[in-house]
Scaffold this active site. Structure first.
Site, PDB file in Angstrom:
ATOM      1  N   ASP A 196       0.777  -1.242   0.000  1.00 29.44           N
ATOM      2  CA  ASP A 196       0.000   0.000   0.000  1.00 29.44           C
ATOM      3  C   ASP A 196       0.806   1.289   0.000  1.00 29.44           C
ATOM      4  O   ASP A 196       0.488   2.225  -0.697  1.00 29.44           O
ATOM      5  CB  ASP A 196      -0.900   0.044   1.238  1.00 29.44           C
ATOM      6  CG  ASP A 196      -1.792  -1.165   1.345  1.00 29.44           C
ATOM      7  OD1 ASP A 196      -1.596  -2.140   0.611  1.00 29.44           O
ATOM      8  OD2 ASP A 196      -2.698  -1.119   2.185  1.00 29.44           O
ATOM      9  N   GLU A 429       3.913  -8.745  11.694  1.00 31.86           N
ATOM     10  CA  GLU A 429       3.409  -8.350  10.372  1.00 31.86           C
ATOM     11  C   GLU A 429       4.580  -8.050   9.429  1.00 31.86           C
ATOM     12  O   GLU A 429       4.574  -8.432   8.263  1.00 31.86           O
ATOM     13  CB  GLU A 429       2.534  -7.114  10.546  1.00 31.86           C
ATOM     14  CG  GLU A 429       1.862  -6.614   9.280  1.00 31.86           C
ATOM     15  CD  GLU A 429       0.994  -5.390   9.565  1.00 31.86           C
ATOM     16  OE1 GLU A 429       0.971  -4.902  10.724  1.00 31.86           O
ATOM     17  OE2 GLU A 429       0.335  -4.910   8.626  1.00 31.86           O
TER      18      GLU A 429
HETATM   19  C1  2M8 Z   1      -2.406  -3.592   4.673  1.00 31.98           C
HETATM   20  O1  2M8 Z   1      -3.446  -2.890   4.005  1.00 31.98           O
HETATM   21  C2  2M8 Z   1      -4.589  -2.359   4.707  1.00 31.98           C
HETATM   22  C3  2M8 Z   1      -5.548  -1.775   3.666  1.00 31.98           C
HETATM   23  O2  2M8 Z   1      -6.005  -2.768   2.819  1.00 31.98           O
HETATM   24  C4  2M8 Z   1      -4.267  -1.261   5.671  1.00 31.98           C
HETATM   25  O3  2M8 Z   1      -3.165  -0.751   5.686  1.00 31.98           O
HETATM   26  O4  2M8 Z   1      -5.135  -0.903   6.452  1.00 31.98           O
HETATM   27  C5  2M8 Z   1      -1.425  -4.113   3.591  1.00 31.98           C
HETATM   28  O5  2M8 Z   1      -0.244  -4.573   4.170  1.00 31.98           O
HETATM   29  C6  2M8 Z   1      -2.090  -5.201   2.744  1.00 31.98           C
HETATM   30  O6  2M8 Z   1      -1.168  -5.817   1.886  1.00 31.98           O
HETATM   31  C7  2M8 Z   1      -2.735  -6.271   3.623  1.00 31.98           C
HETATM   32  O7  2M8 Z   1      -3.481  -7.125   2.804  1.00 31.98           O
HETATM   33  C8  2M8 Z   1      -3.636  -5.662   4.704  1.00 31.98           C
HETATM   34  C9  2M8 Z   1      -4.124  -6.704   5.702  1.00 31.98           C
HETATM   35  O8  2M8 Z   1      -3.051  -7.481   6.160  1.00 31.98           O
HETATM   36  O9  2M8 Z   1      -2.921  -4.662   5.431  1.00 31.98           O
END
Ligand code: 2M8
Length: 468
Positions: A196, A429
Site C-alpha cells: 500500500d 506483520e
Molecule cells: C495492509 O493494508 C490495509 C488496507 O487494505 C491497511 O493498511 O489498512 C497491507 O499490508 C495489505 O497488503 C494487507 O493485505 C492488509 C491486511 O493485512 O494490510
C-alpha cells in the site's frame, strides 16, 4: 468439516492476544515455531475465515486469505478450503473479488474505512459485504497449493467450485482493468497493490491532491492501534481516502479509467500474480477436464506484457508504470523483483533480477530476507510500512521465483533467513530490515501461515500434527 469444529474448540482455549509471550524468543525449535504458528492462526480464526490480525485488521482480506490458505493447507486442508470459500462468497457478479470482506459482527468503528464508507451498490442476500476494490490475484495459486497438499475426490470438487470463480476474477482484471489495452491490469488505488504505502506509488500519487479535509469526521483506525511512525502519513492517507471516494462515487466503474481517475498504475507484482494465476488455472483445468491451453496462452501474453512494458534496463528490475503519463516510477521497490515467479521469463531477465536482489540495494545474500525498498535510497525507512521493512509474503514469493529458475542455493538461504527472523522475533506483520525486530501486528496470520508452509516443505508433516 469436522476439522473446523476441532479448530473452534482449540480457539476457545487460546486467549485473544496480539503479543507473543515474552522470554520465549531465543530457544525456539522448528517444532516450537510450528505450534506457535498454528496458535496464531487459531487465535485469528473468526467464524468462517481468518483475520490478518485481531487488532489492526479485524475483517477478511483478499490476498491475505490466499497466503493464509497456503499455510492452513499444511495443517488442515478442510479449513483452508473453507476459509478461501468465504472470501469468494463476496465476489461481485462482474468477477471482482473485494479486497476486504466485512465481518458483520465487527463494529464500524473497529476498522476504517468500513462497510459504511464503501457503500457497495450490489448488496445480495446471502453474500457478505465487501469493498469495491481488489487485491493481487494470489488465489488460484493458493487453490492449487491446497489441492496438492491433499488431493482426492473432495479436493477435486473444490477445484470445480473454485475454477469458474477464479476464471471470472481473472476475466475481470484482464478486461475491465486493462486500461490501455496493453495486456496488463491496472490498479486504481495503492490498497489494490497490497504494497500500500510503497514508494512505487509516490510519483503517480503526487498528482492526487492531499486534502486533509477528507479526513475530517473520519477517524483513522490504524493509528489508534499502531505507531503513527510506522503507518502512512496523514497526507498519504488523505490521498488514499480521496481515491477510494472518487472510485466509489464513480459507481466502481472501470470504463475510461485513464481519463476519469487520478491513479491508474500497472504494478509488476500484481501482474506477475495475474500471470502466475493463469499457470495455476492451467494445472487446475487439467485435473477437472477443462482446457489448460487457454490459460497457458494468457500466462504467456501477460508475461510478455510485463516484460515489454515494465522492464527498466538501467536498474535491472521491473517498475510500476503510471498509465496516465506512460512513465515508469523511478523507485526501486521489491514489487519489481516479484516477476521472478514467472516461468516464461527470458533468462537474461532472470539473471538481472537475481543480481539486483543480491545487490546492496536488496541484500538477498545477507542473513536478512529482502527489504521492501532499495536500502540505499535516501527515503528508505526501516519501520514505515512497505517503505523499507521486510515482509514474509514477498520473500516467500521471491523464494518461489528463485526455485522456479533453479537458484536453489539462494532459495535455501532465503528460507533460512525467514525462519531465523521469526525464530528471533515472532510472527510479526513485518520486520526491521537491519535489526530484525518485529513491527506492526505481533500475531500476523500470513507470516505464521507461510512459515508453516516453509517448515512443512519437503518434510511431509501429517496434516493434523507438528512437523517433528
Ligand atoms: C495492509 O493494508 C490495509 C488496507 O487494505 C491497511 O493498511 O489498512 C497491507 O499490508 C495489505 O497488503 C494487507 O493485505 C492488509 C491486511 O493485512 O494490510
Amino acid at each position: 468439516m469436522s476439522s473446523i469444529s476441532t479448530a473452534h474448540t482449540a480457539i476457545a482455549s487460546i486467549p485473544v492476544t496480539d503479543r507473543p509471550p515474552a522470554g520465549q524468543l531465543t530457544e525456539r525449535t522448528p517444532a516450537d515455531l510450528w505450534h506457535m504458528a498454528r496458535a496464531v492462526l487459531d487465535a485469528n480464526w473468526s467464524r468462517n475465515h481468518t483475520v490478518p490480525s485481531r487488532t489492526l485488521y479485524p475483517h477478511q482480506w483478499s490476498w491475505d486469505a490466499a497466503f493464509i490458505a497456503i499455510g492452513l493447507a499444511r495443517i488442515d486442508p478442510d479449513r483452508a478450503w473453507h476459509d478461501l470459500r468465504s472470501l469468494f462468497l463476496a465476489q461481485w457478479p462482474d468477477g471482482r473479488v473485494p479486497h476486504i470482506v466485512f465481518d458483520p459482527d465487527v463494529a464500524e468503528r473497529d476498522y476504517f474505512p468500513g462497510p459504511g464508507f464503501w457503500q457497495v451498490p450490489l448488496r445480495r442476500p446471502g453474500h457478505p459485504d465487501g469493498t469495491g476494490i481488489v487485491q493481487p490475484p494470489a488465489h488460484a495459486l493458493a487453490v492449487w497449493e491446497i489441492y496438492q497438499r491433499a488431493p482426492g475426490p473432495q479436493a477435486e470438487a473444490e477445484l470445480r467450485w473454485f475454477y469458474p470463480r477464479l476464471v471470472a476474477a481473472q476475466d475481470y482484471l484482464s478486461s475491465c482493468r486493462d486500461a490501455t489495452g496493453d495486456g496488463l491490469a491496472s490498479i486504481v488505488h495503492p490498497w489494490e497493490s497490497g504494497l500500500d504505502n510503497s514508494p512505487a506509488w509516490d510519483a503517480a500519487l503526487a498528482a492526487v491532491p492531499a486534502d486533509l479535509g477528507v479526513l475530517v469526521g473520519r477517524q483513522r483506525h490504524d493509528n489508534r492501534v499502531a505507531a503513527a511512525a510506522h503507518r502512512p502519513t496523514d497526507e498519504d492517507y488523505a490521498r488514499f481516502v480521496a481515491l477510494a471516494l472518487a472510485y466509489r462515487d464513480g459507481g466502481y466503474r472501470d470504463d475510461e479509467l485513464a481519463a476519469r481517475h487520478d491513479f491508474v498504475v500497472e504494478c509488476p507484482t500484481f501482474n506477475a500474480l495475474l500471470a502466475a494465476a493463469e499457470h495455476a488455472l492451467a494445472r487446475i483445468a487439467a485435473v477437472i477436464g477443462a482446457d489448460p491451453a487457454v490459460h497457458l496462452d494468457r500466462a504467456a501474453r501477460i508475461t510478455r506484457a510485463v516484460d515489454d512494458q515494465l522492464w527498466n534496463p538501467q536498474t535491472g528490475m521491473y517498475h510500476a508504470r503510471d498509465v496516465r503519463t506512460g512513465r515508469l516510477s523511478p523507485a526501486r521497490c521489491v514489487s519489481g523483483l516479484v516477476p521472478l515467479i514467472l516461468p516464461g521469463l527470458p533468462p537474461d531477465r532472470v539473471a538481472a533480477l537475481v543480481a539486483t536482489a543480491e545487490s546492496h540495494r536488496f541484500g538477498l545474500s545477507a542473513s536478512m530476507p529482502v527489504a521492501s525498498y532499495d536500502r540505499s535510497a535516501a527515503d528508505f525507512d526501516p519501520v514505515r510500512y512497505w517503505r523499507g521493512p521486510v515482509w514474509i509474503n514477498i520473500n516467500w514469493l521471491l523464494r518461489r521465483g528463485l526455485r522456479e529458475h533453479g537458484h536453489l542455493d539462494q532459495a535455501e538461504t532465503l528460507r533460512d533467513a525467514m525462519l531465523e527472523l521469526v525464530r528471533r522475533s515472532g510472527y510479526y506483520e513485518y520486520f526491521h530490515p537491519e535489526t530484525g525486530d518485529g513491527v506492526g501486528s505481533a500475531a500476523f496470520s500470513w507470516t505464521a501461515a507461510l512459515v508453516l508452509d516453509l517448515l512443512g516443505e519437503g518434510e511431509a508433516p501429517p496434516v493434523s500434527g507438528p512437523v517433528d
